[in-house]
Design an enzyme around this catalytic site. Structure first.
Site, PDB file in Angstrom:
ATOM      1  N   ARG A 134       0.845  -1.188   0.000  1.00 40.26           N
ATOM      2  CA  ARG A 134       0.000   0.000   0.000  1.00 40.26           C
ATOM      3  C   ARG A 134       0.886   1.246   0.000  1.00 40.26           C
ATOM      4  O   ARG A 134       2.108   1.145   0.165  1.00 40.26           O
ATOM      5  CB  ARG A 134      -0.922   0.000   1.214  1.00 40.26           C
ATOM      6  N   SER A 186       0.641   3.964   2.096  1.00 43.22           N
ATOM      7  CA  SER A 186       0.726   4.716   3.345  1.00 43.22           C
ATOM      8  C   SER A 186       2.155   4.698   3.882  1.00 43.22           C
ATOM      9  O   SER A 186       2.945   3.781   3.587  1.00 43.22           O
ATOM     10  CB  SER A 186      -0.209   4.120   4.392  1.00 43.22           C
ATOM     11  N   LYS A 231      -2.992  -8.542  10.097  1.00 40.64           N
ATOM     12  CA  LYS A 231      -4.363  -8.447  10.600  1.00 40.64           C
ATOM     13  C   LYS A 231      -5.351  -8.101   9.488  1.00 40.64           C
ATOM     14  O   LYS A 231      -6.553  -8.299   9.650  1.00 40.64           O
ATOM     15  CB  LYS A 231      -4.458  -7.432  11.735  1.00 40.64           C
ATOM     16  N   ASP A 232      -4.853  -7.567   8.357  1.00 41.03           N
ATOM     17  CA  ASP A 232      -5.734  -7.220   7.236  1.00 41.03           C
ATOM     18  C   ASP A 232      -5.935  -8.362   6.253  1.00 41.03           C
ATOM     19  O   ASP A 232      -6.805  -8.279   5.383  1.00 41.03           O
ATOM     20  CB  ASP A 232      -5.144  -6.028   6.454  1.00 41.03           C
ATOM     21  N   THR A 272     -11.512   5.743  17.080  1.00 39.85           N
ATOM     22  CA  THR A 272     -11.018   4.485  16.524  1.00 39.85           C
ATOM     23  C   THR A 272     -11.816   4.149  15.271  1.00 39.85           C
ATOM     24  O   THR A 272     -12.994   4.504  15.165  1.00 39.85           O
ATOM     25  CB  THR A 272     -11.131   3.312  17.523  1.00 39.85           C
ATOM     26  N   SER A 274     -12.010   0.910  14.346  1.00 42.50           N
ATOM     27  CA  SER A 274     -12.170  -0.535  14.508  1.00 42.50           C
ATOM     28  C   SER A 274     -13.406  -0.861  15.336  1.00 42.50           C
ATOM     29  O   SER A 274     -13.582  -0.336  16.445  1.00 42.50           O
ATOM     30  CB  SER A 274     -10.924  -1.104  15.194  1.00 42.50           C
ATOM     31  N   LEU A 275     -14.252  -1.761  14.830  1.00 35.99           N
ATOM     32  CA  LEU A 275     -15.401  -2.214  15.607  1.00 35.99           C
ATOM     33  C   LEU A 275     -14.962  -2.969  16.854  1.00 35.99           C
ATOM     34  O   LEU A 275     -15.596  -2.883  17.907  1.00 35.99           O
ATOM     35  CB  LEU A 275     -16.298  -3.112  14.753  1.00 35.99           C
ATOM     36  N   ARG A 276     -13.895  -3.752  16.728  1.00 37.80           N
ATOM     37  CA  ARG A 276     -13.384  -4.482  17.901  1.00 37.80           C
ATOM     38  C   ARG A 276     -12.953  -3.522  18.994  1.00 37.80           C
ATOM     39  O   ARG A 276     -13.328  -3.685  20.170  1.00 37.80           O
ATOM     40  CB  ARG A 276     -12.199  -5.369  17.498  1.00 37.80           C
ATOM     41  N   ARG A 277     -12.158  -2.519  18.628  1.00 35.51           N
ATOM     42  CA  ARG A 277     -11.703  -1.559  19.633  1.00 35.51           C
ATOM     43  C   ARG A 277     -12.873  -0.783  20.229  1.00 35.51           C
ATOM     44  O   ARG A 277     -12.893  -0.492  21.422  1.00 35.51           O
ATOM     45  CB  ARG A 277     -10.683  -0.594  19.013  1.00 35.51           C
ATOM     46  N   ARG A 305     -10.699   7.739  10.426  1.00 35.35           N
ATOM     47  CA  ARG A 305      -9.962   7.091   9.342  1.00 35.35           C
ATOM     48  C   ARG A 305      -8.635   7.810   9.169  1.00 35.35           C
ATOM     49  O   ARG A 305      -8.368   8.834   9.770  1.00 35.35           O
ATOM     50  CB  ARG A 305     -10.754   7.193   8.027  1.00 35.35           C
ATOM     51  N   VAL A 341      -1.582   7.114  10.477  1.00 29.28           N
ATOM     52  CA  VAL A 341      -1.304   7.263  11.903  1.00 29.28           C
ATOM     53  C   VAL A 341      -1.122   8.731  12.294  1.00 29.28           C
ATOM     54  O   VAL A 341      -1.702   9.201  13.288  1.00 29.28           O
ATOM     55  CB  VAL A 341      -0.059   6.444  12.294  1.00 29.28           C
ATOM     56  N   ARG A 390      -4.315  10.711  12.518  1.00 29.79           N
ATOM     57  CA  ARG A 390      -5.129  10.251  13.649  1.00 29.79           C
ATOM     58  C   ARG A 390      -4.632  10.868  14.953  1.00 29.79           C
ATOM     59  O   ARG A 390      -5.420  11.305  15.789  1.00 29.79           O
ATOM     60  CB  ARG A 390      -5.094   8.722  13.745  1.00 29.79           C
ATOM     61  N   CYS A 410     -12.135  -9.774   9.749  1.00 28.72           N
ATOM     62  CA  CYS A 410     -11.368  -8.878  10.612  1.00 28.72           C
ATOM     63  C   CYS A 410     -12.176  -7.665  11.074  1.00 28.72           C
ATOM     64  O   CYS A 410     -11.732  -6.918  11.945  1.00 28.72           O
ATOM     65  CB  CYS A 410     -10.089  -8.426   9.901  1.00 28.72           C
TER      66      CYS A 410
END
Length: 314
Positions: free
Chosen positions: A8, A10, A80-81, A121, A123-126, A143, A146, A149, A237
């Protein structure tokens, strides 16, 4: 020998790619590299929340297409992606030594967050896990890379804190931004977080051998267990499944957690096996989570997830 590397665009993705290139050059300095940056659907759409794209391959589909058509020789992913099922003809060729996989709070500590604090965040998990621990906070979807954010803390967005991965901060030289490292037994990280996954074509035997030379066996066992658990649950994920892997002598201990999106329910499984039985360990953890009611939580989360996705399509 020239190897074309997909990544990617980034800053973090490029840092990770250069890290992998450095590992390979330590083994064979004669190899040359060409970096080919590839924009994913999530890179092109900078507005929608991550979970609105769909559950699988948000950051990886375009890379796999480039691999299959021979445009690149291998791709460096944040593991993780990467989906737990790869396309035919592709393999997870190597997993180098894992960086610190923990999540972190930047801007405040967990206990130091004021009542009603705004925490960012994507992330739904976070989101689920922070609401489980601090139901009084307001979670704000964010979004971006880093740096942007971090800039949202006390900026015009008025966030009190953001939740990020320590691995990403460390790889970008931004470790000083960490306010608190979150205990993974309480705030488990994403499956594969902190690890890099190098994907290549199975038929390219020589390239596979080159990549396998930088594999970390211990890290591979950890992520194999975590990914097998995720696969057995049928969870992508985007859903709120967390993990924490530790070693006790030669035995791998996997703690896995499913949290409801509102943070009100959570189930935990703790299983251990010898390192060579990593995949069996993942299956055992998944089965325990199901027996404890985790499957029901995931089904509810999936329905809520799909409702977000349908809203985007309407």
């Amino acid at each position: 020998m020239l190897l074309r590397v997909g990544t990617r665009r980034s800053p973090l993705a490029l840092a990770q790619t250069n890290f992998v290139i450095g590992l390979i050059k330590q083994i064979d300095p004669r190899i040359e590299f060409e970096i080919k940056s590839i924009a994913t659907v999530a890179d092109k759409d900078r507005v929608s929340e991550f979970h609105q794209f769909g559950m699988i391959g948000v950051f990886t589909s375009e890379h796999e297409e480039q691999l299959l058509c021979g445009e690149v020789d291998f791709v460096v992913h944040s593991l993780k992606d990467l989906p737990t099922s790869l396309r035919d003809g592709l393999a997870l060729a190597a997993v180098p030594k894992r960086e610190d996989p923990r999540d972190v709070l930047c801007g405040a500590t967990l206990e130091g967050l004021r009542q009603g604090a705004r925490v960012g965040t994507g992330s739904l998990r976070r989101r689920a896990q922070i609401m489980s621990l601090r139901p009084d906070v307001t979670v704000v979807p964010i979004r971006g890379n880093v740096g942007p954010r971090l800039a949202k803390i006390e900026g015009e967005d008025g966030l009190d804190a953001v939740i990020l991965a320590q691995a990403g901060l460390s790889r970008l030289g931004l470790g000083e931004a960490t306010t608190e490292l979150l205990d993974p037994h309480v705030f488990p990280y994403a499956v594969g977080q902190g690890a890099l996954g190098i994907e290549a074509r199975v038929e390219d035997k020589h390239i596979m051998e080159v990549l396998q030379a930088i594999e970390c066996r211990q890290t591979r066992a950890e992520v194999d267990a975590e990914r097998e658990m995720m696969h057995a649950l049928g969870a992508g994920c985007s859903l709120p499944v967390g993990a924490c892997s530790n070693w006790k002598d030669d035995r791998l201990v996997l703690q896995a957690q499913i949290t409801s999106l509102d943070g009100q329910e959570r189930v935990v499984a703790i299983e251990d096996e010898p390192g060579e039985n990593a995949k069996q360990l993942g299956l055992a953890a998944a089965e325990t989570l199901k027996l404890c009611g985790g499957e029901k939580i995931l089904h509810t989360s999936y329905r809520e997830f799909c409702s977000h996705f349908k809203m985007l399509q309407s």
